[in-house]
Design a protein around this motif. Structure first.
Motif, mmCIF file in Angstrom:
data_model
loop_
_atom_site.group_PDB
_atom_site.id
_atom_site.type_symbol
_atom_site.label_atom_id
_atom_site.label_comp_id
_atom_site.label_asym_id
_atom_site.label_seq_id
_atom_site.Cartn_x
_atom_site.Cartn_y
_atom_site.Cartn_z
ATOM 1 N N MET A 26 0.855 -1.184 0.042
ATOM 2 C CA MET A 26 0.050 -0.001 0.020
ATOM 3 C C MET A 26 0.791 1.290 -0.283
ATOM 4 S SD MET A 26 -3.232 -1.161 2.490
ATOM 5 C CE MET A 26 -3.992 0.654 2.132
ATOM 6 N N ARG A 27 2.074 1.120 0.069
ATOM 7 C CA ARG A 27 3.069 2.198 0.229
ATOM 8 C C ARG A 27 3.721 2.492 -1.375
ATOM 9 N NH1 ARG A 27 7.624 1.295 4.139
ATOM 10 N NH2 ARG A 27 8.080 3.431 3.842
ATOM 11 N N SER A 28 3.296 1.763 -2.419
ATOM 12 C CA SER A 28 3.382 2.027 -3.800
ATOM 13 C C SER A 28 3.250 3.455 -4.241
ATOM 14 C CB SER A 28 2.722 1.130 -4.655
ATOM 15 O OG SER A 28 2.818 1.322 -6.108
ATOM 16 N N ARG A 29 3.941 3.979 -5.243
ATOM 17 C CA ARG A 29 3.942 5.278 -5.841
ATOM 18 C C ARG A 29 2.606 4.982 -6.733
ATOM 19 N NH1 ARG A 29 9.600 4.722 -5.827
ATOM 20 N NH2 ARG A 29 9.554 3.669 -7.863
ATOM 21 N N ILE A 30 2.243 3.976 -7.132
ATOM 22 C CA ILE A 30 1.156 3.874 -8.076
ATOM 23 C C ILE A 30 -0.301 3.794 -7.562
ATOM 24 C CG2 ILE A 30 0.397 2.481 -9.969
ATOM 25 C CD1 ILE A 30 3.258 1.608 -10.322
ATOM 26 N N GLU A 31 -1.377 4.596 -7.569
ATOM 27 C CA GLU A 31 -2.541 4.848 -6.920
ATOM 28 C C GLU A 31 -3.200 3.448 -7.104
ATOM 29 O OE1 GLU A 31 -6.615 7.110 -6.707
ATOM 30 O OE2 GLU A 31 -5.014 8.024 -7.873
ATOM 31 N N GLU A 32 -3.400 2.836 -8.266
ATOM 32 C CA GLU A 32 -4.021 1.629 -8.613
ATOM 33 C C GLU A 32 -3.576 0.492 -7.950
ATOM 34 O OE1 GLU A 32 -7.220 -0.636 -9.932
ATOM 35 O OE2 GLU A 32 -6.937 1.249 -10.049
ATOM 36 N N GLN A 33 -2.222 0.345 -7.623
ATOM 37 C CA GLN A 33 -1.534 -0.667 -6.878
ATOM 38 C C GLN A 33 -1.890 -0.666 -5.484
ATOM 39 O OE1 GLN A 33 2.570 -1.416 -7.677
ATOM 40 N NE2 GLN A 33 2.176 -1.388 -9.806
ATOM 41 N N ARG A 34 -1.994 0.717 -4.831
ATOM 42 C CA ARG A 34 -2.314 0.840 -3.422
ATOM 43 C C ARG A 34 -3.665 0.591 -3.359
ATOM 44 N NH1 ARG A 34 0.139 5.919 -4.425
ATOM 45 N NH2 ARG A 34 -1.832 7.104 -4.346
ATOM 46 N N ARG A 35 -4.634 0.813 -4.182
ATOM 47 C CA ARG A 35 -6.156 0.257 -3.879
ATOM 48 C C ARG A 35 -6.181 -1.342 -4.117
ATOM 49 N NH1 ARG A 35 -9.090 4.151 -8.257
ATOM 50 N NH2 ARG A 35 -8.715 6.154 -7.348
ATOM 51 N N ALA A 167 15.119 2.819 -9.402
ATOM 52 C CA ALA A 167 14.618 2.469 -8.002
ATOM 53 C C ALA A 167 13.254 1.940 -8.105
ATOM 54 C CB ALA A 167 14.843 3.688 -6.961
ATOM 55 N N MET A 168 13.234 0.764 -7.422
ATOM 56 C CA MET A 168 11.565 -0.013 -7.527
ATOM 57 C C MET A 168 11.337 -0.426 -5.841
ATOM 58 S SD MET A 168 10.223 -3.202 -9.412
ATOM 59 C CE MET A 168 10.454 -2.715 -11.033
ATOM 60 N N GLY A 169 10.410 0.228 -5.624
ATOM 61 C CA GLY A 169 9.905 -0.197 -4.252
ATOM 62 C C GLY A 169 9.340 -1.220 -4.243
ATOM 63 N N TRP A 170 9.106 -1.941 -3.016
ATOM 64 C CA TRP A 170 8.325 -3.244 -2.704
ATOM 65 C C TRP A 170 7.193 -3.304 -2.904
ATOM 66 C CZ3 TRP A 170 9.572 -7.602 0.757
ATOM 67 C CH2 TRP A 170 11.242 -7.520 1.273
ATOM 68 N N GLY A 171 6.462 -2.332 -3.002
ATOM 69 C CA GLY A 171 5.176 -2.165 -3.572
ATOM 70 C C GLY A 171 4.766 -2.164 -4.886
ATOM 71 N N ASP A 172 5.914 -1.968 -5.760
ATOM 72 C CA ASP A 172 5.932 -1.941 -7.257
ATOM 73 C C ASP A 172 6.309 -3.340 -7.836
ATOM 74 O OD1 ASP A 172 4.889 0.729 -7.184
ATOM 75 O OD2 ASP A 172 7.185 1.461 -6.838
ATOM 76 N N ARG A 173 6.639 -4.368 -7.077
ATOM 77 C CA ARG A 173 7.082 -5.607 -7.726
ATOM 78 C C ARG A 173 6.109 -6.469 -8.127
ATOM 79 N NH1 ARG A 173 12.470 -6.892 -6.094
ATOM 80 N NH2 ARG A 173 12.163 -8.575 -7.373
#
Length: 195
Positions: A26-35, A167-173
């Protein structure tokens, strides 16, 4: 919902770990992934609670009604979100399966102790087929596919990570997100089998 105690504890651990990772996503930079991660975290923790062995927790009837209400609302949200992204159709099926299992627990408390008889065999079979197909499809998508390595394009220094790559965060994998969905699909199959 509950079979042998060891299987119940394994399901609890799997679903709680999946829910925890979804909270990190939920800490992703991408809103759809957070949802999507928020809905999957709710699903993971609720499945962990449902999978608790009956010797530890035997919820009263009103708790199953609360489960049905919460997941009914989540199903409506998934139906609304499916207009924009078809991935939410899977969330819709998952939340409807949770409503189905909660209603089965309300009408047949013996199903909670793993003695079966808690649902409609035809609907349970359809849900089992769907989740088995989803697990196989997710597993195939996780298999590594050999691809040619393209020549990297220069990237601005601000977008680079410590090793020089992006750089890729954990929420974006995406592969970790797919592994979580695969885990929850397997857990759903196990829960439906004991219904």
């Amino acid at each position: 919902m509950h079979g042998p105690a060891q299987a119940g504890w394994l399901l609890v651990a799997l679903c709680a770990a999946t829910g925890s990772y979804c909270l990190l996503r939920m800490r992703s930079r991408i809103e759809e992934q957070r949802r999507a991660a928020g809905g999957e975290a709710l699903m993971g923790f609720a499945m962990a609670l449902m999978a608790l062995p009956a010797a530890v927790l035997t919820p009263p009837r009103w708790a199953w009604l609360a489960y049905a209400a919460v997941f009914g609302a989540a199903a409506l949200r998934a139906l609304w979100a499916a207009r924009r992204n078809r991935h939410h159709l899977h969330h819709l099926v998952g939340t409807c399966a949770m409503v189905y299992m909660a209603v089965a627990m309300t009408t047949t408390p013996a199903a909670h102790t793993g003695h079966g008889g808690g649902g409609t065999p035809a609907l349970s079979g359809v849900l089992l087929l769907y989740f088995a197909g989803y697990v196989l499809w997710s597993g195939v998508r996780l298999l590594p596919v050999p691809t040619p390595v393209p020549t990297p394009l220069p990237t601005p220094a601000a977008a680079e990570g410590p090793g020089g790559g992006t750089a890729m965060g954990w929420g974006d994998r995406t592969e970790l997100a797919m592994a979580c969905r695969l885990s929850m699909g397997i857990a759903m199959i196990a829960m439906l089998l004991t219904l």
